[in-house]
Enzyme design. Structure first.
Site, PDB file in Angstrom:
ATOM      1  N   ASP A 100      26.711  33.299  41.383  1.00 14.95           N
ATOM      2  CA  ASP A 100      27.597  32.497  42.964  1.00 14.95           C
ATOM      3  C   ASP A 100      25.919  32.922  44.183  1.00 14.95           C
ATOM      4  O   ASP A 100      25.061  34.321  43.154  1.00 14.95           O
ATOM      5  CB  ASP A 100      28.642  33.641  43.014  1.00 14.95           C
ATOM      6  CG  ASP A 100      28.325  35.364  43.238  1.00 14.95           C
ATOM      7  OD1 ASP A 100      27.799  36.087  42.032  1.00 14.95           O
ATOM      8  OD2 ASP A 100      28.586  36.375  43.897  1.00 14.95           O
TER       9      ASP A 100
ATOM     10  N   GLU B 234      29.710  38.204  42.697  1.00 18.31           N
ATOM     11  CA  GLU B 234      28.131  40.172  42.230  1.00 18.31           C
ATOM     12  C   GLU B 234      28.330  40.031  43.884  1.00 18.31           C
ATOM     13  O   GLU B 234      28.083  41.056  44.732  1.00 18.31           O
ATOM     14  CB  GLU B 234      27.401  39.424  41.361  1.00 18.31           C
ATOM     15  CG  GLU B 234      26.302  40.754  41.872  1.00 18.31           C
ATOM     16  CD  GLU B 234      25.498  40.963  42.882  1.00 18.31           C
ATOM     17  OE1 GLU B 234      24.804  42.251  42.455  1.00 18.31           O
ATOM     18  OE2 GLU B 234      24.958  39.682  43.427  1.00 18.31           O
TER      19      GLU B 234
ATOM     20  N   HIS C  74      25.219  36.228  37.120  1.00 17.07           N
ATOM     21  CA  HIS C  74      25.791  36.145  38.268  1.00 17.07           C
ATOM     22  C   HIS C  74      25.869  34.788  38.299  1.00 17.07           C
ATOM     23  O   HIS C  74      24.450  34.209  39.521  1.00 17.07           O
ATOM     24  CB  HIS C  74      26.183  37.011  38.713  1.00 17.07           C
ATOM     25  CG  HIS C  74      24.851  37.326  40.024  1.00 17.07           C
ATOM     26  ND1 HIS C  74      24.722  36.639  40.806  1.00 17.07           N
ATOM     27  CD2 HIS C  74      23.897  38.412  39.969  1.00 17.07           C
ATOM     28  CE1 HIS C  74      23.804  37.125  41.832  1.00 17.07           C
ATOM     29  NE2 HIS C  74      23.367  38.823  40.799  1.00 17.07           N
TER      30      HIS C  74
END
Length: 458
Positions: free
Chosen positions: A95, A161, A93
């Protein structure tokens, strides 16, 4: 070329500084999924940082809109060498949580990679940019050494996430056939010890919610009204104290799992739970008849993350009108996720706290998952890591934290193998987040060995 040659290429990628330059470019993207104003950065990370990198390795990539409007975009890349070969799904992920820029120490900035000694500082280094970058770089080392992988690989990069993987389950259900694979091999979370590889096969679930007691409109002078008006903070404190006893042992029967079997206890025996980078474990806290490792990986834990009444920054002589506590239950397999909050409601009502409201957080509940430690994929991965590192890895039935592993295990039906590339003292979700340079170099080595071994399975 040979397995050793692929590992040597991974080592030189780090030793020559290319890994640090690549990581710096990823960290510069302020991909705060909890910050609505940063939403354009989520797509930019996939477009600018991931797409060409994966296409250069022969991946056919597509960026998808998230089916949940709260979630960020998702990238799926596929490199299919032969449909008859083993297919691996991997994940990362891009983010990160909020930057907390004003809380980083002097000389550090969340979206600028800073190298100090054996540490690389920056938001998202440990969680999760360095981790998926390592796996991509190790794939490149194998391709450069061999020209092919000897297996098929599909890569999923999500950008939500840190807000509960919004839309991921819905996306997986819609793309189940496209994401079909034989195993998930991915990286997130920490090693138990920085110098020993770790393998875990699932995660604890997580349920976060607020308990709120609102008794009246506005606060009232404590001299005039003290002893006459019920204190919401005091009532809420007693309600919280009814959930656990003085040493933190859970008192709600439905929150006490039945899955700490003798086999799980054996798998947790002798695993390290402390290291110099973290605080000392409080041995008199938690379930009394369990070891620290069993409490962290085989049992449920309840925590009060924050609590407010009145104005803590500027208290006044007044009885508050309301009180609020943000709470979290981390839970293992054997706990019914659909009954967590109903069980709490029944408990509070039985204790006379029916006025307290339970407000679930929007990010929902991560479900608990666990793969049998005796699974063949566990043995294969552990053997590969031991061959490269020269020592057996630590093997955990599940991570103590929470991941969207249920999407892979329950929706896609995959055995799930996680090989983390961080350590527990990394300041994940806090100011001064960092990764360790020796650990990153070691992770590049073991992942190059693992990818090589996947392409040369008998």
């Amino acid at each position: 070329m040979t397995r050793d040659a692929a590992i040597a290429l991974a080592e030189s990628h780090f030793d020559g500084g290319a890994f640090q330059l690549d990581l710096a470019a990823l960290v510069e993207h302020p991909t705060e999924s909890q910050n609505p104003s940063a939403r354009p950065e989520l797509l930019r990370y996939l477009d600018d940082a991931m797409l060409q990198r994966l296409q250069a390795l022969g991946f056919d990539c597509r960026i998808h809109d998230n089916p949940d409007p709260r979630g960020g975009p998702l990238l799926v890349g596929m490199r299919i060498e032969d449909p008859s070969l083993t297919t691996v799904l991997t994940y990362g992920h891009g983010d990160v949580i909020r930057a907390q820029a004003d809380q980083w120490r002097d000389g550090l900035s969340p979206f600028r990679l800073v190298e100090e000694g054996d540490k690389l500082y920056g938001r998202g280094t440990a969680d999760n940019k360095a981790q998926h970058l390592i796996n991509i770089a190790a794939l490149k080392a194998v391709l450069d050494a061999e020209g092919s992988l000897g297996f098929n690989i599909k890569m999923m990069i999500e950008m939500s996430e840190e807000v509960g993987s919004s839309g991921l389950a819905q996306f997986f259900r819609a793309q189940k056939d496209a994401l079909a694979a034989d195993v998930l091999i991915a990286s997130d979370g920490p090693r138990l010890q920085p110098d020993v590889p770790t393998v875990f096969m699932g995660s604890r679930g997580g349920a976060t919610f607020d308990l709120v007691l609102e008794l009246r409109d506005g606060a009232h002078h404590s001299g005039n009204w003290g002893g006459l008006l019920a204190d919401p903070a005091m009532i809420l404190s007693h309600a919280l104290a009814s959930i656990c006893d003085r040493r933190g042992q859970i008192l709600i029967p439905e929150w006490r799992p039945d899955s700490l079997t003798p086999a799980v206890r054996r798998s947790l025996a002798n695993l390290p739970i402390e290291d110099p980078s973290g605080p000392a474990v409080d041995t008199d806290w938690g379930e009394e008849d369990l070891t620290p490792a069993e409490r962290a990986y085989g049992w449920n834990s309840f925590a009060i993350l924050a609590m407010t009444a009145g104005v803590p920054e500027a208290p006044v002589n007044a009885i508050a009108a309301s009180a609020r506590a943000t709470c979290q239950l981390r839970f293992v397999v054997g706990t019914d996720p659909d009954d967590i909050l109903p069980a709490l409601r029944r408990h509070l009502d039985a204790k006379g706290f029916s006025a307290i409201r339970i407000i679930p957080h929007d990010r929902g509940i991560f479900h608990a998952t666990r793969l049998d430690p005796g699974d063949n994929w566990v043995h294969f991965t552990a053997a590969s890591l031991a061959r490269t590192s020269g020592r057996p890895p630590h093997i955990l039935p599940n991570l103590a934290g929470s991941l969207p592993n249920d999407c892979f295990a329950d929706i896609l039906g995959l055995p799930t193998i996680w090989v983390p590339h961080s350590y527990r003292g990394c300041s994940q979700h806090a100011p001064n987040e960092h990764v360790l340079k020796p650990l990153c170099r070691d992770a590049l080595r073991i992942m190059a060995g693992l990818w090589w071994d996947l392409g040369h399975r008998d």
